[in-house]
Design a protein around this motif. Structure first.
Motif, PDB file in Angstrom:
ATOM      1  N   HIS A 157      -3.595   8.521  12.487  1.00 17.39           N
ATOM      2  CA  HIS A 157      -4.437   9.069  11.538  1.00 17.39           C
ATOM      3  C   HIS A 157      -4.636   7.814  11.055  1.00 17.39           C
ATOM      4  O   HIS A 157      -5.610   8.469   9.636  1.00 17.39           O
ATOM      5  CB  HIS A 157      -3.441   9.527  10.584  1.00 17.39           C
ATOM      6  N   GLY A 158      -4.754   6.981  11.509  1.00 25.37           N
ATOM      7  CA  GLY A 158      -5.448   5.431  11.198  1.00 25.37           C
ATOM      8  C   GLY A 158      -4.260   4.958   9.838  1.00 25.37           C
ATOM      9  O   GLY A 158      -4.929   3.755   9.228  1.00 25.37           O
ATOM     10  N   CYS A 159      -3.078   5.631   9.615  1.00 20.23           N
ATOM     11  CA  CYS A 159      -2.227   5.233   8.127  1.00 20.23           C
ATOM     12  C   CYS A 159      -2.139   3.680   8.393  1.00 20.23           C
ATOM     13  O   CYS A 159      -1.301   3.013   8.011  1.00 20.23           O
ATOM     14  CB  CYS A 159      -1.170   5.981   8.472  1.00 20.23           C
ATOM     15  N   TYR A 160      -1.706   3.503   9.555  1.00 16.96           N
ATOM     16  CA  TYR A 160      -0.826   2.207  10.040  1.00 16.96           C
ATOM     17  C   TYR A 160      -2.542   0.696  10.224  1.00 16.96           C
ATOM     18  O   TYR A 160      -2.204   0.216  10.900  1.00 16.96           O
ATOM     19  CB  TYR A 160      -0.100   2.374  10.769  1.00 16.96           C
ATOM     20  N   LEU A 172      -3.256  -2.664   4.326  1.00 19.02           N
ATOM     21  CA  LEU A 172      -4.009  -3.202   3.107  1.00 19.02           C
ATOM     22  C   LEU A 172      -4.530  -2.958   2.151  1.00 19.02           C
ATOM     23  O   LEU A 172      -4.582  -3.649   0.717  1.00 19.02           O
ATOM     24  CB  LEU A 172      -5.564  -4.906   3.394  1.00 19.02           C
ATOM     25  N   GLU A 173      -5.057  -1.496   2.484  1.00 21.36           N
ATOM     26  CA  GLU A 173      -5.564  -1.247   0.379  1.00 21.36           C
ATOM     27  C   GLU A 173      -4.478  -0.478   0.111  1.00 21.36           C
ATOM     28  O   GLU A 173      -4.068  -0.905  -1.195  1.00 21.36           O
ATOM     29  CB  GLU A 173      -6.520  -0.070   1.275  1.00 21.36           C
ATOM     30  N   GLY A 202      -3.250  -1.795  -3.701  1.00 26.47           N
ATOM     31  CA  GLY A 202      -2.742  -0.716  -4.665  1.00 26.47           C
ATOM     32  C   GLY A 202      -1.895  -0.818  -5.450  1.00 26.47           C
ATOM     33  O   GLY A 202      -1.686  -0.449  -6.750  1.00 26.47           O
ATOM     34  N   ARG A 203      -0.893  -1.275  -5.145  1.00 22.19           N
ATOM     35  CA  ARG A 203       0.740  -1.881  -5.085  1.00 22.19           C
ATOM     36  C   ARG A 203       0.640  -3.346  -6.047  1.00 22.19           C
ATOM     37  O   ARG A 203       1.313  -2.684  -7.284  1.00 22.19           O
ATOM     38  CB  ARG A 203       1.753  -1.569  -3.901  1.00 22.19           C
ATOM     39  N   VAL A 204      -0.386  -4.026  -5.858  1.00 18.81           N
ATOM     40  CA  VAL A 204       0.023  -5.050  -6.627  1.00 18.81           C
ATOM     41  C   VAL A 204      -0.569  -4.331  -8.105  1.00 18.81           C
ATOM     42  O   VAL A 204      -0.821  -4.702  -8.803  1.00 18.81           O
ATOM     43  CB  VAL A 204      -0.854  -6.438  -6.181  1.00 18.81           C
TER      44      VAL A 204
END
Ligand SMILES: [Zn+2]
Length: 116
Positions: A84-87, A93-94, A98-100
């Motif tokens: 699924h590409g989640c990792y 990085l995205e 987003g958290r930053v």
């Protein structure tokens, strides 16, 4: 062609006769009794003695694959392993960015609430 002999045409006309002396897979023919032997230790304690490959071990003791080397091979493995590409590096990085950004927004909001 002689009737009843089972031979078709001249000698060397069939593919089997043309490749006489050479293996189907293109490997050079040779005396199997003189080839290098696998030296892996067996459960009996003796060495394996199967015909060795280029790496010195037989088809059973050759060891694990060392993985793809070319860029195309690495890409093929990456595609085959991705579900699924989640990792993936880009997705992680995205999320990190987003958290930053979310932390910066919260800090700004807290600063503004304190100030006004
Ligand atoms: Zn072996």
């Amino acid at each position: 062609m002689v009737a009843g002999t089972g031979r078709v045409g001249e000698f060397g006309s069939t593919p089997q006769e043309r490749r006489h002396g050479w293996l189907k897979n293109g490997n050079p023919p040779g005396d199997l009794s003189t080839v290098k032997r696998c030296g892996a230790r067996t459960r009996r304690g003796s060495s394996c003695q199967c015909p060795a490959m280029r790496n010195g071990r037989c088809r059973l003791h050759g060891g694990l694959s060392t993985g793809p080397k070319t860029a195309a091979g690495i890409e093929a493995i990456r595609r085959a392993r991705t579900k699924h590409g989640c990792y993936s590096k880009a997705a992680m990085l995205e999320r990190r960015q987003g958290r930053v950004e979310l932390r910066i927004l919260r800090e700004t909001l807290a600063y503004l609430a304190k100030t006004f």
